[in-house]
Design an enzyme around this catalytic site. Structure first.
Site, PDB file in Angstrom:
ATOM      1  N   ARG A  78      -7.429   2.629   4.274  1.00 29.44           N
ATOM      2  CA  ARG A  78      -6.830   3.430   5.339  1.00 29.44           C
ATOM      3  C   ARG A  78      -5.852   4.451   4.802  1.00 29.44           C
ATOM      4  O   ARG A  78      -5.188   4.222   3.790  1.00 29.44           O
ATOM      5  CB  ARG A  78      -6.110   2.515   6.328  1.00 29.44           C
ATOM      6  CG  ARG A  78      -5.666   3.237   7.579  1.00 29.44           C
ATOM      7  CD  ARG A  78      -4.931   2.340   8.511  1.00 29.44           C
ATOM      8  NE  ARG A  78      -3.519   2.354   8.154  1.00 29.44           N
ATOM      9  CZ  ARG A  78      -2.589   1.697   8.804  1.00 29.44           C
ATOM     10  NH1 ARG A  78      -2.920   0.927   9.825  1.00 29.44           N
ATOM     11  NH2 ARG A  78      -1.343   1.756   8.442  1.00 29.44           N
ATOM     12  N   CYS A  98      -2.775   7.016   6.602  1.00 30.64           N
ATOM     13  CA  CYS A  98      -2.046   7.348   7.823  1.00 30.64           C
ATOM     14  C   CYS A  98      -1.180   8.556   7.539  1.00 30.64           C
ATOM     15  O   CYS A  98      -0.414   8.558   6.567  1.00 30.64           O
ATOM     16  CB  CYS A  98      -1.191   6.168   8.275  1.00 30.64           C
ATOM     17  SG  CYS A  98      -0.291   6.505   9.809  1.00 30.64           S
TER      18      CYS A  98
END
Length: 129
Positions: A106, A108
């Protein structure tokens, strides 16, 4: 492009913009960015960032399902876009609840603005092999 398929589903938001909900290239599915939009009404989901994050992930999962995958279980990479990095911990709580086992890779990032002035958007890559 050979060996690619455009993914279309009524279970995720659709609009007239020039992009696909998802594109499957072989065993890899690229899911377009989704905000917290209810696919039935086309409206942004009301509620806190947790509720909005849940809707975003529901939208991503719907595209994966339509492509022949197993929802979020097949997601291997997610990019999270937040307009307020102060929402990071709350988004992590909601996100973690949806990926209780081995979460995907991931990224962000905080962005200045998202379409529709929503607070969170995510795109994803899934492996459907």
């Amino acid at each position: 492009m050979s060996n690619t398929n455009r993914i279309v589903t009524d279970e995720a938001p659709r609009n007239d913009n020039p992009y696909s909900q998802g594109v499957r290239a072989g065993d890899t599915l690229y899911v377009s960015g989704y905000g917290p939009v209810d696919p039935e009404t086309g409206d942004d989901v009301e509620g806190d960032i947790h509720a909005q994050t849940d809707q975003v992930l529901d939208n991503v999962a719907a595209v994966v399902d339509e492509a022949g995958g197993d929802g979020l279980d097949d997601v291997v990479k997610v990019t999270v876009y937040l307009t307020e990095l102060d929402d990071y911990d709350a988004v992590n709580d909601a996100y973690g609840a949806r990926f209780p086992g081995d979460p995907p890779a991931r990224v962000c990032v905080e962005v200045a603005r998202l379409p529709g002035d929503v607070r969170v958007e995510m795109d994803a890559v899934a492996y459907l092999g």
